[in-house]
Design an enzyme around this catalytic site. Sequence first.
Site, PDB file in Angstrom:
ATOM      1  N   PHE A   1      47.166  31.003  32.605  1.00  0.00           N
ATOM      2  CA  PHE A   1      46.151  31.049  33.651  1.00  0.00           C
ATOM      3  C   PHE A   1      45.515  29.661  33.727  1.00  0.00           C
ATOM      4  CE2 PHE A   1      41.988  32.067  35.503  1.00  0.00           C
ATOM      5  CZ  PHE A   1      42.399  32.850  36.573  1.00  0.00           C
TER       6      PHE A   1
ATOM      7  N   LYS B   1      38.198  43.411  33.275  1.00  0.00           N
ATOM      8  CA  LYS B   1      39.472  43.994  33.705  1.00  0.00           C
ATOM      9  C   LYS B   1      39.607  45.393  33.119  1.00  0.00           C
ATOM     10  CE  LYS B   1      41.557  39.347  33.818  1.00  0.00           C
ATOM     11  NZ  LYS B   1      41.426  39.094  35.255  1.00  0.00           N
TER      12      LYS B   1
END
Length: 415
Positions: free
Chosen positions: A137, A232
Site C-alpha cells: 500500500f 476495516k
Amino acid sequence: MSDTTLSGARALTDEAAGLDAADELRAKRAAFALDDAVYLDGNSLGALPTAVPARLADVITREWGALRIRSWGESGWWTAPERIGDRVGRLIGAAPGQVVVGDSTSVNVFKAVVGAVRIAQARGAHRDQILVDESTFPTDGYIAESAARMTGCTLRPVAAGDVPTAVGPRTAVALVNHVDYRTGRLHDLPGTTAAAHAAGALVVWDLCHSAGALPVGLDAHGVDLAVGCTYKYLNGGPGSPAYLYVADEHQPRFDSPLPGWNSHADPFAMDPAYTPADGAVRGRVGTPDILSMLALETALEVWDDVTVEAVRTKSLALTDFFLRCVGAYVPAGRVESITPAEHGRRGSQVALRCADAGEVMAELVRRGVVGDFRRPDVLRFGFTPLYTGFADVECAARVLADVLAGEPGEDGVTG
C-alpha cells in the site's frame, strides 16, 4: 437466461439459503446497521455496530458533558490505549501488554520501521538496508523511504514472496503486508519472519487486511513489530485509531522516533528530559483521540463471543462460494480472478480483473452491490464474515453477471 442457467441459479440460491441457515455466525448480522444493499466493502470500511451510537452519546453527554476533565481518571480515558490495545491483541494473537491503540497506520508504520532499524543497528552497524514489499500500500512505501533517509539506510523494494531469500547480513528490517490490498493474496508470515530472524533482521508486518479476518499469531510466530488499522474488519469507524504491536522482548530497546509526552515514564512531571515508559505505553505519542477510541472499544465488543478461527472458516467458505457463483453466472472471459485459489494464500477478499472495471463497479453500486474499484482494472469484493451472508454472495455474483451481460436493472437501465 436459458432453462439450464435458470436451473443452476435456483440451485445456487437454494444452496446459499442452506449455508446461511447452518451458519454459526449468522446472529451477528443483527449487531450491525445494515440495509438491503449487499455490502462487500468491509475491507475498506466496516459497517457500523449498532451499539456504538448509544455509547458515543453517553461519552459525549455524561463523560465529557458532565464529568469533563474528571473522565480522564473516572471514565478510564487515560488508560484506554492499552486497554483497547489488549482487546485488539486477542484478535491478532498477542498476549496483553504488547499492543497500544492510537495514531494512524502511517504514523505507526513510521514508529515501527525506525524503531526496528534502531534495534537492528544496535546489534550491528553494518545493517543499512530496509526491504519493502514492492506492491505495498503506497503509504508504507512512502514511510519506508523516509525512514531509510532518516536512518542512513537504503531502500530495496522486493516482491513480498521473495523477502525470505532477499534478507541478508545488511538487512535491518523488512516491511511486509500480510495480505496484499489489491489482490487479496495472503503472504507467509511464519516463514518470512523465521527467514528474517535467521539472517539477523527484524520484520514489521502490516495487518490492515488480515486483522479481524483470519488468525495472525504474532506471539506464536515470534513477530517483532506489527501495525494495522481498525476501520476495516474491526469495524471501528472512519478514521478510527490504528495500533502498534511491539513484542515483549523488544520493548526495552524500542526507541520511538516520536517520543511524545504520553510515552514518558512520568508524563505529568513535565520533565524537559525524555525518559521512556516501560511496556506498550512506549508506543504512545500525544493525547489519545478519545471519541473515536471509545467508539472502537464498543465496536470490538461484538468479538467477545467469537473466535477468529470461526471467522476464518466462514471467510474461506464465502470466498469459495463467490468464486463458484461467478464461474456459474458471469459470461466467459469477462473477468479473471487474481486472488489465489489456495486457502493458505488467500485473505478475505476476491479481486477480479475486468477491462471496464470502473464503469462496472459504478453500475454495481447503483444496483445495490457495493464493492470497490482499484485502478486500472480491478473489481474488489471484501467479505466480512460477521455480517456477510451466503445469499449476499450469490446475489452479488448474479448482479455482476447481469451488468457484464448488459441485462437491464430493475429500473430498465442497462449496465
